[in-house]
Design a protein around this motif. Structure first.
Motif, mmCIF file in Angstrom:
data_model
loop_
_atom_site.group_PDB
_atom_site.id
_atom_site.type_symbol
_atom_site.label_atom_id
_atom_site.label_comp_id
_atom_site.label_asym_id
_atom_site.label_seq_id
_atom_site.Cartn_x
_atom_site.Cartn_y
_atom_site.Cartn_z
ATOM 1 N N GLY A 10 5.816 0.944 8.921
ATOM 2 C CA GLY A 10 4.580 1.713 9.029
ATOM 3 C C GLY A 10 3.615 1.184 10.062
ATOM 4 N N ALA A 11 2.650 2.025 10.381
ATOM 5 C CA ALA A 11 1.677 1.701 11.419
ATOM 6 C C ALA A 11 0.880 0.453 11.071
ATOM 7 C CB ALA A 11 0.746 2.893 11.618
ATOM 8 N N CYS A 12 0.503 0.313 9.821
ATOM 9 C CA CYS A 12 -0.345 -0.822 9.440
ATOM 10 C C CYS A 12 0.364 -2.154 9.658
ATOM 11 C CB CYS A 12 -0.733 -0.728 7.981
ATOM 12 S SG CYS A 12 -1.970 0.486 7.668
ATOM 13 N N ALA A 13 1.583 -2.255 9.133
ATOM 14 C CA ALA A 13 2.303 -3.512 9.263
ATOM 15 C C ALA A 13 2.621 -3.786 10.730
ATOM 16 C CB ALA A 13 3.573 -3.479 8.427
ATOM 17 N N ASP A 35 -7.178 9.997 2.144
ATOM 18 C CA ASP A 35 -5.775 10.075 1.720
ATOM 19 C C ASP A 35 -5.280 8.760 1.158
ATOM 20 O OD1 ASP A 35 -4.831 12.574 2.281
ATOM 21 O OD2 ASP A 35 -4.369 12.122 4.370
ATOM 22 N N ARG A 36 -5.719 7.706 1.798
ATOM 23 C CA ARG A 36 -5.138 6.401 1.518
ATOM 24 C C ARG A 36 -5.917 5.612 0.474
ATOM 25 N NH1 ARG A 36 -4.033 8.802 5.927
ATOM 26 N NH2 ARG A 36 -2.081 8.449 7.033
ATOM 27 N N LEU A 37 -6.814 6.287 -0.234
ATOM 28 C CA LEU A 37 -7.462 5.616 -1.365
ATOM 29 C C LEU A 37 -6.471 5.559 -2.517
ATOM 30 C CD1 LEU A 37 -10.986 7.233 -1.172
ATOM 31 C CD2 LEU A 37 -10.431 4.859 -0.744
ATOM 32 N N GLY A 71 5.238 5.373 11.845
ATOM 33 C CA GLY A 71 4.929 6.372 10.822
ATOM 34 C C GLY A 71 3.827 5.905 9.912
ATOM 35 N N CYS A 72 3.169 6.859 9.307
ATOM 36 C CA CYS A 72 2.051 6.505 8.435
ATOM 37 C C CYS A 72 2.018 7.440 7.248
ATOM 38 C CB CYS A 72 0.743 6.568 9.213
ATOM 39 S SG CYS A 72 -0.699 6.094 8.266
ATOM 40 N N PRO A 73 2.852 7.272 6.250
ATOM 41 C CA PRO A 73 3.957 6.338 6.176
ATOM 42 C C PRO A 73 5.206 6.912 6.845
ATOM 43 C CG PRO A 73 3.825 7.579 4.149
ATOM 44 C CD PRO A 73 2.716 8.062 5.026
ATOM 45 N N PRO A 74 6.170 6.043 7.201
ATOM 46 C CA PRO A 74 7.441 6.541 7.723
ATOM 47 C C PRO A 74 8.192 7.264 6.606
ATOM 48 C CG PRO A 74 7.242 4.163 7.993
ATOM 49 C CD PRO A 74 6.157 4.590 7.088
ATOM 50 N N HIS A 113 -8.210 -4.753 0.495
ATOM 51 C CA HIS A 113 -9.486 -4.256 1.006
ATOM 52 C C HIS A 113 -9.293 -3.905 2.471
ATOM 53 C CE1 HIS A 113 -13.591 -3.581 1.693
ATOM 54 N NE2 HIS A 113 -13.841 -4.699 2.316
ATOM 55 N N ARG A 114 -9.446 -2.595 2.784
ATOM 56 C CA ARG A 114 -9.142 -2.156 4.145
ATOM 57 C C ARG A 114 -10.374 -1.621 4.855
ATOM 58 N NH1 ARG A 114 -3.576 1.259 3.269
ATOM 59 N NH2 ARG A 114 -4.615 2.261 1.540
ATOM 60 N N GLY A 115 -11.542 -1.915 4.301
ATOM 61 C CA GLY A 115 -12.777 -1.533 4.984
ATOM 62 C C GLY A 115 -13.021 -0.043 5.047
ATOM 63 N N ALA A 154 0.828 -1.210 0.000
ATOM 64 C CA ALA A 154 0.000 0.000 0.000
ATOM 65 C C ALA A 154 0.857 1.252 0.000
ATOM 66 C CB ALA A 154 -0.942 -0.029 1.193
ATOM 67 N N CYS A 155 0.332 2.293 0.620
ATOM 68 C CA CYS A 155 0.972 3.607 0.613
ATOM 69 C C CYS A 155 2.436 3.541 1.046
ATOM 70 C CB CYS A 155 0.236 4.565 1.528
ATOM 71 S SG CYS A 155 -1.348 4.026 2.145
ATOM 72 N N CYS A 156 2.750 2.749 2.053
ATOM 73 C CA CYS A 156 4.114 2.664 2.543
ATOM 74 C C CYS A 156 5.063 2.184 1.451
ATOM 75 C CB CYS A 156 4.191 1.727 3.741
ATOM 76 S SG CYS A 156 3.675 2.501 5.268
ATOM 77 N N ALA A 157 4.560 1.370 0.539
ATOM 78 C CA ALA A 157 5.407 0.868 -0.538
ATOM 79 C C ALA A 157 5.866 2.005 -1.438
ATOM 80 C CB ALA A 157 4.658 -0.173 -1.356
ATOM 81 N N PHE A 180 -4.622 2.628 11.646
ATOM 82 C CA PHE A 180 -5.978 3.075 11.980
ATOM 83 C C PHE A 180 -7.049 2.245 11.280
ATOM 84 C CE2 PHE A 180 -6.623 6.987 8.923
ATOM 85 C CZ PHE A 180 -6.303 6.191 7.835
ATOM 86 N N TYR A 181 -6.627 1.114 10.732
ATOM 87 C CA TYR A 181 -7.627 0.206 10.176
ATOM 88 C C TYR A 181 -7.981 -0.866 11.209
ATOM 89 C CZ TYR A 181 -6.692 2.418 5.753
ATOM 90 O OH TYR A 181 -6.566 3.336 4.762
ATOM 91 N N ASP A 182 -8.674 -0.428 12.240
ATOM 92 C CA ASP A 182 -9.068 -1.382 13.269
ATOM 93 C C ASP A 182 -10.407 -1.976 12.834
ATOM 94 O OD1 ASP A 182 -9.457 -2.831 15.477
ATOM 95 O OD2 ASP A 182 -9.822 -1.147 16.829
ATOM 96 N N ALA A 212 5.928 -3.482 3.705
ATOM 97 C CA ALA A 212 5.570 -2.067 3.632
ATOM 98 C C ALA A 212 4.133 -1.944 3.188
ATOM 99 C CB ALA A 212 6.502 -1.342 2.660
ATOM 100 N N GLY A 213 3.260 -1.694 4.138
ATOM 101 C CA GLY A 213 1.866 -1.498 3.770
ATOM 102 C C GLY A 213 0.925 -2.317 4.623
ATOM 103 N N THR A 214 -0.354 -2.125 4.375
ATOM 104 C CA THR A 214 -1.389 -2.818 5.129
ATOM 105 C C THR A 214 -1.443 -4.280 4.704
ATOM 106 O OG1 THR A 214 -2.589 -0.785 4.739
ATOM 107 C CG2 THR A 214 -3.759 -2.528 5.897
ATOM 108 N N VAL A 215 -1.540 -5.166 5.668
ATOM 109 C CA VAL A 215 -1.718 -6.573 5.340
ATOM 110 C C VAL A 215 -3.105 -6.990 5.805
ATOM 111 C CG1 VAL A 215 -0.878 -8.906 5.694
ATOM 112 C CG2 VAL A 215 0.738 -7.040 5.482
HETATM 113 S S1 SF4 Z 1 0.929 2.813 7.709
HETATM 114 FE FE1 SF4 Z 1 -0.241 4.479 6.761
HETATM 115 S S2 SF4 Z 1 0.900 4.943 4.910
HETATM 116 FE FE2 SF4 Z 1 1.561 2.911 5.581
HETATM 117 S S3 SF4 Z 1 0.243 1.464 4.529
HETATM 118 FE FE3 SF4 Z 1 -0.724 1.930 6.473
HETATM 119 S S4 SF4 Z 1 -2.131 3.592 6.021
HETATM 120 FE FE4 SF4 Z 1 -0.686 3.484 4.341
#
Ligand code: SF4
Lengths: 172, 543
Positions: free
Chosen positions: A103-106, B217-219, A133-136, B197-199, A38-41, A111-113, A75-78
């Motif tokens: 990053g926060a997701c990994a 932002d993250r779309l 970081g989001c992203p770092p 898919h991140r809901g 995701a974004c972190c990548a 914030f994807y709770d 790097a990114g949301t899993v």
């Molecule tokens: S930590 Fe933030 S920037 Fe990185 S993948 Fe998650 S949402 Fe995207």
């Protein structure tokens, strides 16, 4: 060459410990597999590009086959859907291997709770360094690489790592 | 309720949509979504409603059909025979809401894992209830009919099945394509998405409007600010407010800068896939300069969250003009240098010209928008057909391709960057003074002096943070010409500070749906280039 001439031999031979040679080699040639989702990548792309230039730290040989790599950079949301793939990739990497959660997701799910997102990749694979970081920023990712380098110096060289670790997807 | 919204019975659905397409000229199906009325204070007659959003061939008008679904199990008639784009859209509703579509060929889950139980966007599905899944599907249930249609047999025709992805260097994120190969040629392909898919939509139902901005932002994280603006603009339309001129001009500049950044990343990565690494440096580095500017302005490189409902967090800093002009010079240099290397380069031209062309008619049928649609020769750009934010007063051109092949898709992006730079330069000159936020205490945060200096300001801040901006009851579809195409938000409000439902109309989702079809009969190496040229951004596609 006259081997009895010790003076000559001095210049050609260095005596050291095996451990030190191995560390020196590993430290200067980490081969990362980037599990970029995701974004972190995108920030990892910046880390690899010329301004930040990950090759200054000997880790620029990005491998796209896990079998060639010894550093997993997530790097990114899993998501839960991705988790089995991440695990498979980790299992395919030969020992010794290290893992960085970027990053926060990994690290924690960020914030994807919610129903889709794995709340941190350490539920599936063992993590050595977490990057906040989001992203770092790219500098933070470089710092994580250096952290791994420092860490591998301290570790026993010829033992399997993470034998204790049990992930949620092990034995299913 | 807006006047382009029509209520229809589920029995009339197919007939009405056919008429809209063939007689009324609504040829572009933008999106389909559903609403679960379970928690509405005045629940309508049925629990589920379906929403169909279509755009007219004049590319200005839209029509929305709302269908009450009497029984989710029985469902409604599928319209995938009318629009190819309906195929995946209906699958998504089936997955997220559990509504059945009759006569749909492959009605199965799309975003969630095949082992996932339940329908997460139903109001009674708990938001945090995750499910560990183990075994991936083999996709042969989709591949088999494709092979049968083409009269092919795995063994007799000596075909090989190859997985491109989900973790593949050229898949630009996690996207999986299953291809049946005859030698190097792809004879049939199927795609699987949903890995990212991140809901988003479920999260929106649990946050107030301003809290959703970081999620937007993250779309499409390559042009985060644009999503911010598109979302804020849609909510502002519901509130019936307009941001002051200075705010609008700041938004124009940032939106166009984001478009440039987005195209830079797309082209840099695309050329890298082709082996043009030098182009990667030339195109990627000016992007870092743009991020320096954005960091200074917003405090973040990538995920800026700079917009707010009714304006933005703060004004431009002193000296922003020279910083921005400097960035534009660097970007221009990068583009020029890169073009020098590829424009007359045989490898570049031979490898992507006439690869995976998409005709204008097909592109509309697939639901393409943005640069990918324009590459096919369709002159559709919201900034021209339905101009918002004074776009009609700027001097710039629409870039249109001819055959819609990979070459066109890439070159349209190169040219669009130049047009965006033109717009930014004009906007810098025309930047008006004055406020950046609407002057309304119910929407805009009070200044820090007011918050710390008096009880009224403090209460105002408290109410805005806790309750959020209250949006009048109703539903609205707002569209924005984003870097990848028409980015739409369909928002249902129940009058509170938290949306009842938000649906994104993601351009990449529809581009990806067409991908397995357009790579057919081309080689694996071509498919990689085609994927790059479509600029699939997983965050936006899977949400
Ligand atoms: S930590 Fe933030 S920037 Fe990185 S993948 Fe998650 S949402 Fe995207």
């Amino acid at each position: 060459m006259d081997l009895s001439n010790t003076h000559l031999l001095d210049e050609a031979v260095v005596t050291t410990k095996l451990d030190a040679v191995v560390t020196w080699g590993r430290e200067a040639s980490l081969w990362p597999f980037v599990f970029g989702t995701a974004c972190c990548a995108i920030e990892f792309m910046a880390t690899a590009a010329s301004r930040y230039d990950i090759s200054r730290f000997g880790a620029e040989v990005l491998r796209f086959s896990p079998r060639h790599a010894d550093l997993l950079i997530v790097a990114g949301t899993v998501s839960y859907k991705q988790a089995p793939i991440l695990k498979q990739i980790w299992d395919q990497m030969p020992e010794p291997k290290w893992c960085v959660a970027v990053g926060a997701c990994a690290s924690t799910g960020g914030f994807y709770d919610n129903y889709t997102t794995l709340q941190g990749i350490d539920e599936i694979v063992p993590v050595d360094v977490y990057v906040a970081g989001c992203p770092p920023r790219p500098e933070a990712i470089l710092d994580a690489v250096m952290d791994i380098q420092r860490q591998l110096k301290r570790e026993p060289k010829f033992e399997l790592r993470n034998t204790e670790f049990k992930g949620k997807l092990d034995d299913v | 309720m807006s006047d382009n919204l029509h209520l229809i019975k589920s029995s009339e659905l197919l007939e009405t949509i056919t008429k809209a397409k063939n007689e009324l000229g609504f040829t572009l199906l933008l999106d389909i979504t559903a609403v679960d009325n379970l928690y509405k204070s005045h629940p309508p007659f049925t629990r589920f409603e379906l929403i169909y959003i279509l755009r007219h061939t004049n590319f200005k008008d839209i029509v929305i059909y709302k269908v009450a679904v009497e029984d989710a199990e029985i469902g409604v008639e599928s319209i995938s025979s009318l629009f190819s784009s309906a195929d995946w859209a209906e699958r998504e509703i089936f997955d997220q809401y559990g509504i059945h579509f009759k006569n749909h060929k492959t009605l199965k889950k799309i975003l969630n894992h095949n082992e996932f139980v339940g329908h997460p966007l139903r109001k009674d599905y708990e938001i945090t209830k995750g499910q560990y899944c183990t075994v991936s599907q083999d996709l042969m249930d989709e591949m088999k009919p494709l092979l049968d249609e083409r009269d092919l047999d795995m063994n007799k025709d000596d075909l090989m099945i190859v997985n491109l992805g989900p973790s593949h260097p050229a898949s630009h994120g996690t996207i999986r394509t299953l291809a049946a190969l005859d030698g190097e040629t792809i004879v049939a392909a199927a795609a699987e998405v949903g890995y990212l898919h991140r809901g988003f939509e479920k999260s929106c139902e649990n946050h107030n409007y301003n809290q959703i901005i970081p999620y937007t932002d993250r779309l499409n994280y390559c042009s985060a600010l644009m999503n911010n603006i598109a979302f804020a603009k849609t909510v502002e339309e519901m509130l019936d407010i307009t941001v002051p001129d200075r705010g609008i001009f700041i938004r124009i500049i940032l939106a166009e800068l984001s478009r440039v950044i987005d195209h830079l990343v797309c082209l840099a990565a695309g050329l890298l896939d082709m082996g043009g690494q030098t182009n990667y440096w030339y195109l990627f580095n000016p992007r870092n300069n743009a991020y320096d500017f954005l960091s200074k302005l917003t405090g973040a490189r990538l995920t800026n969250s700079y917009m707010r409902i009714g304006g933005m967090t703060h004004d431009l800093y002193d000296g922003w003009q020279s910083d921005l002009e400097d960035v534009l010079v660097k970007i221009d240099f990068g583009i020029t240098e890169s073009l020098k290397m590829i424009l007359h380069n045989r490898i570049y031209n031979d490898r992507i010209q006439n690869v995976s062309p998409v005709s204008a008619k097909q592109a509309i049928d697939y639901g393409f928008t943005g640069p990918n649609l324009r590459a096919s020769g369709v002159a559709y750009d919201l900034r021209f057909s339905d101009p918002y934010y004074y776009y009609d007063t700027f001097d710039f051109n629409m870039v249109v391709g001819s055959v819609g092949d990979t070459y066109d898709r890439m070159m349209v992006r190169f040219e669009e960057m130049n047009e965006s730079i033109k717009i930014i330069k004009q906007a810098i000159k025309r930047m008006p003074g004055g406020d950046i936020n609407v002057a309304d205490k119910r929407i805009t945060m009070p200044s820090k002096e007011c918050v710390y200096g008096g009880i009224e300001g403090m209460m105002n801040q408290f109410k805005l943070v806790i309750d959020g901006v209250k949006v009048p009851e109703g539903e609205h579809y707002g569209a924005f010409e984003a870097a990848n195409g028409e980015l739409g938000f369909y928002i249902v409000s129940d009058g509170s500070g938290t949306p009842y439902k938000v649906k994104v109309r993601p351009p990449s989702f529809y581009h990806m749906a067409a991908y397995p079809k357009i790579i057919e009969n081309y080689q694996v190496a071509d498919a990689i280039m085609t994927l790059g040229s479509l600029n699939i951004i997983a965050g936006e596609m899977d949400r």
